[in-house]
Design a protein around this motif. Sequence first.
Motif, PDB file in Angstrom:
ATOM      1  N   ARG A  85       0.810  -1.199   0.000  1.00 21.13           N
ATOM      2  CA  ARG A  85       0.000   0.000   0.000  1.00 21.13           C
ATOM      3  C   ARG A  85       0.856   1.267   0.000  1.00 21.13           C
ATOM      4  O   ARG A  85       0.573   2.230  -0.706  1.00 21.13           O
ATOM      5  CB  ARG A  85      -0.902   0.002   1.220  1.00 21.13           C
ATOM      6  CG  ARG A  85      -2.387  -0.254   0.941  1.00 21.13           C
ATOM      7  CD  ARG A  85      -2.923   0.738  -0.059  1.00 21.13           C
ATOM      8  NE  ARG A  85      -4.374   0.827  -0.080  1.00 21.13           N
ATOM      9  CZ  ARG A  85      -5.125   1.209   0.934  1.00 21.13           C
ATOM     10  NH1 ARG A  85      -4.600   1.519   2.087  1.00 21.13           N
ATOM     11  NH2 ARG A  85      -6.424   1.280   0.799  1.00 21.13           N
ATOM     12  N   ALA A 131      -6.523  -6.490  -3.125  1.00 17.01           N
ATOM     13  CA  ALA A 131      -7.891  -7.032  -3.144  1.00 17.01           C
ATOM     14  C   ALA A 131      -7.946  -8.338  -2.366  1.00 17.01           C
ATOM     15  O   ALA A 131      -7.004  -9.138  -2.401  1.00 17.01           O
ATOM     16  CB  ALA A 131      -8.340  -7.286  -4.580  1.00 17.01           C
ATOM     17  N   ILE A 163     -14.559   0.479   0.852  1.00 19.78           N
ATOM     18  CA  ILE A 163     -13.821  -0.516   0.065  1.00 19.78           C
ATOM     19  C   ILE A 163     -14.578  -0.785  -1.239  1.00 19.78           C
ATOM     20  O   ILE A 163     -15.809  -0.897  -1.226  1.00 19.78           O
ATOM     21  CB  ILE A 163     -13.675  -1.835   0.869  1.00 19.78           C
ATOM     22  CG1 ILE A 163     -12.890  -1.583   2.166  1.00 19.78           C
ATOM     23  CG2 ILE A 163     -13.001  -2.912   0.038  1.00 19.78           C
ATOM     24  CD1 ILE A 163     -12.852  -2.779   3.111  1.00 19.78           C
ATOM     25  N   ILE A 199      -7.137  -2.445   2.620  1.00 23.62           N
ATOM     26  CA  ILE A 199      -7.731  -3.126   1.463  1.00 23.62           C
ATOM     27  C   ILE A 199      -8.405  -2.139   0.520  1.00 23.62           C
ATOM     28  O   ILE A 199      -9.089  -1.219   0.972  1.00 23.62           O
ATOM     29  CB  ILE A 199      -8.792  -4.138   1.935  1.00 23.62           C
ATOM     30  CG1 ILE A 199      -8.153  -5.208   2.820  1.00 23.62           C
ATOM     31  CG2 ILE A 199      -9.469  -4.818   0.750  1.00 23.62           C
ATOM     32  CD1 ILE A 199      -9.177  -5.988   3.582  1.00 23.62           C
ATOM     33  N   ASP A 200      -8.214  -2.333  -0.775  1.00 24.16           N
ATOM     34  CA  ASP A 200      -8.878  -1.483  -1.769  1.00 24.16           C
ATOM     35  C   ASP A 200     -10.145  -2.119  -2.311  1.00 24.16           C
ATOM     36  O   ASP A 200     -11.106  -1.431  -2.610  1.00 24.16           O
ATOM     37  CB  ASP A 200      -7.914  -1.202  -2.926  1.00 24.16           C
ATOM     38  CG  ASP A 200      -6.708  -0.417  -2.464  1.00 24.16           C
ATOM     39  OD1 ASP A 200      -6.824   0.798  -2.280  1.00 24.16           O
ATOM     40  OD2 ASP A 200      -5.642  -1.045  -2.240  1.00 24.16           O
ATOM     41  N   PHE A 201     -10.120  -3.470  -2.494  1.00 24.70           N
ATOM     42  CA  PHE A 201     -11.272  -4.159  -3.091  1.00 24.70           C
ATOM     43  C   PHE A 201     -11.582  -5.482  -2.397  1.00 24.70           C
ATOM     44  O   PHE A 201     -10.675  -6.177  -1.941  1.00 24.70           O
ATOM     45  CB  PHE A 201     -11.010  -4.475  -4.574  1.00 24.70           C
ATOM     46  CG  PHE A 201     -10.874  -3.263  -5.431  1.00 24.70           C
ATOM     47  CD1 PHE A 201     -12.001  -2.593  -5.895  1.00 24.70           C
ATOM     48  CD2 PHE A 201      -9.618  -2.771  -5.766  1.00 24.70           C
ATOM     49  CE1 PHE A 201     -11.875  -1.465  -6.678  1.00 24.70           C
ATOM     50  CE2 PHE A 201      -9.489  -1.638  -6.548  1.00 24.70           C
ATOM     51  CZ  PHE A 201     -10.618  -0.984  -6.999  1.00 24.70           C
ATOM     52  N   ARG A 235      -2.327  -1.571  -5.230  1.00 25.37           N
ATOM     53  CA  ARG A 235      -3.652  -1.872  -4.678  1.00 25.37           C
ATOM     54  C   ARG A 235      -3.719  -3.307  -4.158  1.00 25.37           C
ATOM     55  O   ARG A 235      -2.978  -4.177  -4.619  1.00 25.37           O
ATOM     56  CB  ARG A 235      -4.716  -1.690  -5.757  1.00 25.37           C
ATOM     57  CG  ARG A 235      -4.806  -0.266  -6.260  1.00 25.37           C
ATOM     58  CD  ARG A 235      -5.767  -0.210  -7.425  1.00 25.37           C
ATOM     59  NE  ARG A 235      -5.879   1.146  -7.946  1.00 25.37           N
ATOM     60  CZ  ARG A 235      -6.581   1.451  -9.034  1.00 25.37           C
ATOM     61  NH1 ARG A 235      -7.225   0.507  -9.707  1.00 25.37           N
ATOM     62  NH2 ARG A 235      -6.644   2.702  -9.457  1.00 25.37           N
ATOM     63  N   LEU A 277     -10.949  -6.846   8.575  1.00 29.47           N
ATOM     64  CA  LEU A 277     -11.145  -5.796   7.569  1.00 29.47           C
ATOM     65  C   LEU A 277     -10.738  -4.428   8.106  1.00 29.47           C
ATOM     66  O   LEU A 277     -10.353  -3.543   7.359  1.00 29.47           O
ATOM     67  CB  LEU A 277     -12.607  -5.750   7.111  1.00 29.47           C
ATOM     68  CG  LEU A 277     -13.066  -6.918   6.251  1.00 29.47           C
ATOM     69  CD1 LEU A 277     -14.532  -6.767   5.896  1.00 29.47           C
ATOM     70  CD2 LEU A 277     -12.220  -7.017   4.984  1.00 29.47           C
ATOM     71  N   ALA A 300     -18.902  -3.195   2.656  1.00 29.39           N
ATOM     72  CA  ALA A 300     -17.791  -2.628   1.884  1.00 29.39           C
ATOM     73  C   ALA A 300     -18.011  -1.130   1.668  1.00 29.39           C
ATOM     74  O   ALA A 300     -17.089  -0.333   1.827  1.00 29.39           O
ATOM     75  CB  ALA A 300     -17.665  -3.351   0.545  1.00 29.39           C
TER      76      ALA A 300
END
Length: 269
Positions: free
Chosen positions: A168, A175, A229, A194-196, A173, A189, A224
């Motif tokens: 990061r 996922a 996210i 986390i991006d995705f 990115r 989480l 999300a």
Amino acid sequence: HAKALGRGCYAFFDVDLDQRNHRLMQIKHGLRHALSRNEMSLVYQPEIHLETREIFGYEVLMRWHSEELGPISPSEFIPVAEESDIIADLTSWMMLQACRDLLPLLNDKMQIGVNISPRQFGGDRWLTLIRQCIDQEGLRPSQLCVEITEGALIRDMEQAVVQLSELRKLGIRVAIDDFGTGYSSLSYLKRLPIDFLKIDRTFVADIETDQDDQAIICAIINMAQSLGIGLIAEGVETQEQLKFLKSQGCDIAQGYFFARPMSVDQIKC
Ligand code: C2E
Ligand code: MG
Ligand code: MG
Ligand code: MG
């Protein structure tokens, strides 16, 4: 033969196990020279923005056609490769080849999604590979999205937190792949950068008929969104699945409905 039945069943079980072990050994052996014999190839599957129908990125998927064993699915050979250094060789080849194939076709906003086993995370070799992709192949860090399965993440949580934060910081990115299959507490989480989330395709498959799957997908999407996210739905095969996902606010999807995984030549056409 009534008397022999018990023993017969036992023997049958042993033969089964024997065959499985034999196959695993063949795969392990075959993998050692798969790269030098040019048996490996890559296919790319687009991820699509549901709002604009534009291509958001491509996921890189490995293919192995062994001369001795025929075509073998990555679900079968990747776990074997992960038990040794072979996975590192495969990953190096995969990332460099994907950069060469895709970077000429992508704009700065599109991403290349690569599947990475956290066990090979960190260490000099991994960092060198990332640097090589950036310095030699011209990859922008923001063009790379590293996919890690939820199951693997949970097995190596402490290491994953450290390594993912490093990625990061570089602007790469992250996922979580196959999200929803890990049977885990969701508290991670909060800890992970986390991006995705990639919603596993088992939840998408019966979305039209199964109310439980609908509820699970809606919960994942809501969660999300409130955590900021992004979401990518996997395995979208029908218009109805697409409609449902879009109506619930899912941004991006991937699946046979849009395109099968393709060779780079097929993408160019
Ligand atoms: P994954 O990352 O979850 O990849 C998605 C899988 O779903 C792919 O299977 C893809 O072909 C399949 N798929 C995509 N759209 C649809 C659809 O609409 N319907 C259905 N039924 N399936 C769809 P594939 O290529 O067999 O890969 C299986 C798994 O192998 C991947 O799951 C990934 O975890 C692993 N894998 C593949 N390539 C690599 C790699 O280069 N490195 C590592 N470490 N793992 C890899
Ligand atoms: Mg994946
Ligand atoms: Mg996946
Ligand atoms: Mg999956």
